[in-house]
Write an enzyme that holds these catalytic residues in place. Sequence first.
Site, short mmCIF file in Angstrom:
data_model
loop_
_atom_site.label_atom_id
_atom_site.label_comp_id
_atom_site.label_asym_id
_atom_site.label_seq_id
_atom_site.Cartn_x
_atom_site.Cartn_y
_atom_site.Cartn_z
N HIS A 55 0.85 -1.21 0.00
CA HIS A 55 0.00 0.00 0.00
C HIS A 55 0.88 1.24 0.00
O HIS A 55 2.10 1.15 0.13
CB HIS A 55 -0.99 -0.01 1.16
CG HIS A 55 -0.38 0.13 2.52
ND1 HIS A 55 0.44 -0.82 3.08
CD2 HIS A 55 -0.46 1.13 3.44
CE1 HIS A 55 0.81 -0.42 4.29
NE2 HIS A 55 0.30 0.75 4.53
N HIS A 57 1.51 3.95 1.86
CA HIS A 57 2.08 4.75 2.96
C HIS A 57 3.61 4.86 2.84
O HIS A 57 4.27 3.92 2.42
CB HIS A 57 1.70 4.16 4.32
CG HIS A 57 0.27 4.47 4.70
ND1 HIS A 57 -0.44 3.74 5.63
CD2 HIS A 57 -0.57 5.44 4.25
CE1 HIS A 57 -1.66 4.26 5.75
NE2 HIS A 57 -1.76 5.28 4.93
N HIS A 60 6.28 2.34 3.60
CA HIS A 60 6.29 1.13 2.78
C HIS A 60 6.85 1.37 1.37
O HIS A 60 7.19 0.42 0.68
CB HIS A 60 4.86 0.55 2.67
CG HIS A 60 4.31 0.15 4.02
ND1 HIS A 60 4.13 -1.15 4.40
CD2 HIS A 60 3.94 0.91 5.08
CE1 HIS A 60 3.67 -1.20 5.64
NE2 HIS A 60 3.54 0.05 6.08
N HIS A 111 -7.34 -0.58 5.93
CA HIS A 111 -6.27 0.34 6.40
C HIS A 111 -6.11 1.46 5.37
O HIS A 111 -6.11 2.64 5.70
CB HIS A 111 -4.99 -0.47 6.57
CG HIS A 111 -3.79 0.33 6.94
ND1 HIS A 111 -3.65 0.92 8.18
CD2 HIS A 111 -2.66 0.62 6.25
CE1 HIS A 111 -2.48 1.56 8.21
NE2 HIS A 111 -1.86 1.39 7.06
N ASP A 133 -0.04 -3.73 6.44
CA ASP A 133 -0.67 -3.20 7.66
C ASP A 133 -2.13 -3.63 7.77
O ASP A 133 -2.96 -2.88 8.30
CB ASP A 133 -0.59 -1.66 7.66
CG ASP A 133 0.84 -1.16 7.82
OD1 ASP A 133 1.74 -1.97 8.09
OD2 ASP A 133 1.03 0.07 7.68
ZN LIG Z 1 0.15 1.78 6.46
#
Ligand SMILES: [Zn+2]
Length: 259
Positions: A55, A57, A60, A111, A133
């Site tokens: 994902h 974020h 990451h 998330h 996550d």
């Molecule tokens: Zn995250």
Amino acid sequence: MIMLSISPIPAFSDNYIWCVAHNGEAIIVDPGDAAPVLKHLEHHQLKLSAILITHHHYDHVDGIASLCERYPQTPVYGPQNHCPNITQRLSHGQTISLFDCNIDVIAVPGHTLDHIAYYVSDNTPNPLLFCGDTLFAGGCGRLFEGTAEQMLTSLRLISALPANTAVYCAHEYTLSNLHFANSVEPENEQLQQRIQQAKQRRADGLPTVPSELALELLTNPFLRTGKNTVQASVIAHSELKCWKEKDIFASLRKWKDDF
Ligand SMILES: [Zn+2]
């Protein structure tokens, strides 16, 4: 059967970037920071062969660009939207092949809306799940973009995988998650045992992950919102009157957010 060597590369304060190695090559999952990954690859004399992203974020994805500078032409697999520097955008139900293993893509919104997980079911001694996550050891990710209902649906998809699936999540949140789980299910004996084991591992400086899905099903309250014990506890805490499992899940998540 392929023997993969899987190691956590610690990053930031509590992230794990996963390195899956085979025959001198490495797949890196969620490189939020390039420096510790480059160090790991050099130390173990591994060549980067692919990057998998769960994902968008920053913790990451922020290492992708530097890794691709050092290892040009590296394929970067990731979700359809938001993430930078993805070369192969994936959707739910697609399968990619790396190291002679088929890797299934599972959409797990909650998330974030773009969140995907990678499931390796063949050619390894037991199945592997890289879930970013979404599912944590003893807990689940916060709802930044998706609804409680979306997260519950995503966790049900994961719960339906084989019980011996090894769950590779992206943070060392286990002890605080289990501390919360203990407030929800204080009488859960497997949970008590798990807390002792996790404390011991942290005291020894070891990661508490991966965990086995079977243990998550027995001790992680976010996979247990269909159980009487969890429901009774959430209803008592949240003073829910009229509820469905999705309401229990939403209240449980809220309870953890405020914990
Ligand atoms: Zn995250």
